[in-house]
Enzyme design. Structure first.
Site, PDB file in Angstrom:
ATOM      1  N   CYS A 120       0.861  -1.038   0.009  1.00 22.27           N
ATOM      2  CA  CYS A 120       0.108   0.111  -0.286  1.00 22.27           C
ATOM      3  C   CYS A 120       0.708   1.320   0.066  1.00 22.27           C
ATOM      4  CB  CYS A 120      -0.969  -0.199   1.177  1.00 22.27           C
ATOM      5  SG  CYS A 120      -2.162  -1.367   1.133  1.00 22.27           S
ATOM      6  N   HIS A 260      -3.575   6.939   2.260  1.00 22.55           N
ATOM      7  CA  HIS A 260      -3.850   5.528   1.711  1.00 22.55           C
ATOM      8  C   HIS A 260      -5.254   4.977   2.381  1.00 22.55           C
ATOM      9  CE1 HIS A 260      -3.913   1.224   0.518  1.00 22.55           C
ATOM     10  NE2 HIS A 260      -3.944   1.016   1.734  1.00 22.55           N
ATOM     11  N   ASN A 290     -10.106  -0.643  -0.371  1.00 21.02           N
ATOM     12  CA  ASN A 290      -8.764  -0.450  -0.580  1.00 21.02           C
ATOM     13  C   ASN A 290      -8.081  -1.211  -1.809  1.00 21.02           C
ATOM     14  OD1 ASN A 290      -6.087  -0.583  -0.237  1.00 21.02           O
ATOM     15  ND2 ASN A 290      -6.189  -1.865   2.014  1.00 21.02           N
TER      16      ASN A 290
HETATM   17  C1  LIG Z   1     -10.315  -5.582   9.290  1.00 24.19           C
HETATM   18  C2  LIG Z   1     -10.973  -4.647  10.081  1.00 24.19           C
HETATM   19  C3  LIG Z   1     -12.133  -4.032   9.164  1.00 24.19           C
HETATM   20  C4  LIG Z   1     -11.526  -5.453  11.106  1.00 24.19           C
HETATM   21  O1  LIG Z   1     -12.519  -4.439  11.819  1.00 24.19           O
HETATM   22  P1  LIG Z   1     -12.460  -4.678  13.606  1.00 24.19           P
HETATM   23  O2  LIG Z   1     -13.295  -3.669  14.150  1.00 24.19           O
HETATM   24  O3  LIG Z   1     -10.965  -4.705  13.869  1.00 24.19           O
HETATM   25  O4  LIG Z   1     -13.000  -6.281  13.528  1.00 24.19           O
HETATM   26  P2  LIG Z   1     -12.493  -7.218  14.563  1.00 24.19           P
HETATM   27  O5  LIG Z   1     -11.359  -7.840  13.605  1.00 24.19           O
HETATM   28  O6  LIG Z   1     -12.221  -6.706  15.875  1.00 24.19           O
HETATM   29  O7  LIG Z   1     -13.614  -8.178  14.525  1.00 24.19           O
HETATM   30  C5  LIG Z   1     -14.804  -8.027  15.115  1.00 24.19           C
HETATM   31  C6  LIG Z   1     -15.774  -9.074  14.778  1.00 24.19           C
HETATM   32  O8  LIG Z   1     -16.364  -8.939  13.510  1.00 24.19           O
HETATM   33  C7  LIG Z   1     -16.050  -9.972  12.931  1.00 24.19           C
HETATM   34  N1  LIG Z   1     -16.119  -9.727  11.429  1.00 24.19           N
HETATM   35  C8  LIG Z   1     -14.887  -9.843  10.624  1.00 24.19           C
HETATM   36  N2  LIG Z   1     -15.114  -9.389   9.396  1.00 24.19           N
HETATM   37  C9  LIG Z   1     -16.583  -9.275   9.400  1.00 24.19           C
HETATM   38  C10 LIG Z   1     -17.380  -8.934   8.311  1.00 24.19           C
HETATM   39  N3  LIG Z   1     -16.919  -8.742   7.178  1.00 24.19           N
HETATM   40  N4  LIG Z   1     -18.755  -9.211   8.311  1.00 24.19           N
HETATM   41  C11 LIG Z   1     -19.166  -9.284   9.638  1.00 24.19           C
HETATM   42  N5  LIG Z   1     -18.491  -9.651  10.688  1.00 24.19           N
HETATM   43  C12 LIG Z   1     -17.064  -9.488  10.467  1.00 24.19           C
HETATM   44  C13 LIG Z   1     -15.156 -10.808  13.378  1.00 24.19           C
HETATM   45  O9  LIG Z   1     -15.228 -12.247  13.049  1.00 24.19           O
HETATM   46  C14 LIG Z   1     -15.192 -10.530  14.670  1.00 24.19           C
HETATM   47  O10 LIG Z   1     -16.396 -11.425  15.524  1.00 24.19           O
HETATM   48  P3  LIG Z   1     -15.892 -11.988  16.642  1.00 24.19           P
HETATM   49  O11 LIG Z   1     -16.039 -10.727  17.687  1.00 24.19           O
HETATM   50  O12 LIG Z   1     -17.359 -12.911  17.077  1.00 24.19           O
HETATM   51  O13 LIG Z   1     -14.583 -12.754  16.886  1.00 24.19           O
HETATM   52  C15 LIG Z   1     -10.152  -3.813  10.636  1.00 24.19           C
HETATM   53  O14 LIG Z   1      -9.286  -4.397  11.635  1.00 24.19           O
HETATM   54  C16 LIG Z   1      -8.998  -3.132   9.831  1.00 24.19           C
HETATM   55  O15 LIG Z   1      -9.342  -2.494   9.024  1.00 24.19           O
HETATM   56  N6  LIG Z   1      -7.798  -3.291   9.928  1.00 24.19           N
HETATM   57  C17 LIG Z   1      -6.625  -2.705   9.039  1.00 24.19           C
HETATM   58  C18 LIG Z   1      -6.772  -2.954   7.868  1.00 24.19           C
HETATM   59  C19 LIG Z   1      -5.869  -2.359   6.853  1.00 24.19           C
HETATM   60  O16 LIG Z   1      -5.687  -1.268   7.234  1.00 24.19           O
HETATM   61  N7  LIG Z   1      -5.374  -3.248   5.980  1.00 24.19           N
HETATM   62  C20 LIG Z   1      -4.547  -2.641   4.852  1.00 24.19           C
HETATM   63  C21 LIG Z   1      -3.400  -2.072   5.482  1.00 24.19           C
HETATM   64  S1  LIG Z   1      -2.326  -1.480   3.782  1.00 24.19           S
END
Ligand SMILES: CC(C)(COP(=O)(O)OP(=O)(O)OC[C@H]1O[C@@H](n2cnc3c(N)ncnc32)[C@H](O)[C@@H]1OP(=O)(O)O)[C@@H](O)C(=O)NCCC(=O)NCCS
Length: 334
Positions: A120, A260, A290
């Protein structure tokens, strides 16, 4: 008599064009096959839809389409370019480089080039590399493309990543800047201890493709979302602050931060840390998700077309990506 130090030569972005595939994939479309919902995706990420390449569309065809638009907008021909750097993590193949494919497809007879892998942060690193070719006097016109067909490496069964990514491409032209304008400074760093938090496990020399790697779905992107989220929130703000303070500037001096595009919550938290109103952070997340190396040109073009970045404005581009890679670039829009 006081002497004034002559200004060092700089490179500026003198052309910008993008391309996204026509097919729109909405959150509702994804919710038909995955255990997810529009509500979860919008509140947790800010993403409403993303684009998906049609069969036959590749990183090279998308990057080539963006470059064709750039050449048309600047009324340049295929012989007018000297170097081409393509930032991507989804090259059409491991080798030859996507830059070679685009060079051939567009008949860029006077152009050499290469691919750059920084996930990224790829567009930002390629911008820095390309600018040096202009500043050194080696070349007059250098093109930087950020392009990724993320649909090629996203596991359609993994709801934690499938909802986040999309396909797209952007191309910029770099030429010598007018005095006081162009790319003023950059601050980049990598932290390879993050190598396991966002990666594609197989397909390289560590774990070559085999029946086992395919069965284990190891040719798809894997991410430790929470770790990446925390890293991005702290690093984006820190990186911008470091870059600005060493130039005697503060966030208030900046017309627009173009970050980004990974998660709207990361952008809002970064704005809060910098003390910037949220609307000074460019965002196209809702429309494109993204797109990895393509997010910065897509967000930059959107801000320019909306009149939110004007000639003479100070702009900061900032990115965090797999690696981890981190970068920020300060420029005065020309
Ligand atoms: C991936 C991301 C969106 C997840 O959001 P979050 O708020 O951290 O969510 P969590 O990973 O804590 O998951 C919370 C719950 O939602 C669930 N969940 C994950 N994806 C889901 C989806 N698409 N739909 C529904 N539920 C989902 C998880 O399984 C988890 O369930 P649980 O509590 O029963 O275990 C977030 O962590 C993120 O944006 N991370 C950075 C990503 C990034 O920047 N990537 C590229 C960098 S270049």
């Amino acid at each position: 008599m006081p002497t004034t130090t002559p200004e060092p030569p700089r490179a500026a972005i003198t052309g910008l064009a993008t391309y996204v595939p026509a097919r729109v994939v909405t959150n509702a479309d994804l919710a038909r096959t995955l255990d997810t919902s529009d509500e979860w995706i919008v509140t947790r990420t800010g993403i409403r839809e993303r684009r998906a390449g049609a069969p036959g569309e590749t990183t090279a065809t998308m990057g080539g389409a963006a470059l064709r638009r750039l050449l048309a907008a600047r009324q340049l021909g295929p012989d007018d370019l000297e170097a081409l750097i393509v930032a991507t993590v989804t090259p059409d193949m491991v080798f030859p480089a996507t830059a070679c494919l685009i060079q051939d497809d567009l008949g860029l007879r006077n152009t050499w080039g290469f691919d750059l892998s920084a996930a990224c942060s790829g567009f930002l690193y390629a911008l820095t590399a390309g600018a040096q070719l202009v500043v050194s006097g080696a070349h007059r016109r250098v093109v930087v493309i950020g392009a990724d067909l993320m649909s090629a490496i996203i596991d359609p069964l993994d709801r934690t990543t499938a909802v986040l990514f999309g396909d797209g491409a952007g191309a910029v032209l770099l030429e010598r800047a007018e005095p006081g304008h162009g790319l003023l400074d950059f601050f980049h760093r990598v932290d390879g201890s993050g190598r396991h938090d966002l990666h594609m496990p197989a397909g390289g020399s560590l774990r070559p493709a085999s029946a086992e790697t395919v069965a284990g779905r190891q040719h798809f992107l894997r991410q430790n979302g929470r770790v990446v989220f925390k890293f991005a929130v702290t690093q984006m703000a820190e990186c911008v602050e470091t870059l600005l303070s060493r130039n005697g500037l503060s966030p208030a001096d900046v017309a627009m931060v173009v970050p980004h595009q990974a998660n709207q919550r990361i952008l809002d938290a970064t704005a809060d840390r910098l003390g910037l109103p949220h609307d000074r952070m460019a965002t196209v997340l809702a429309r494109y998700g993204n797109t990895t190396a393509a997010t910065l040109p897509l967000a930059l073009e959107d801000a320019v077309l909306a009149g939110r970045i004007r000639r003479g404005d100070l702009v900061v581009l900032v990115a965090v990506g797999a690696g981890f890679t981190v970068g920020a670039t300060l420029l005065r829009w020309q």
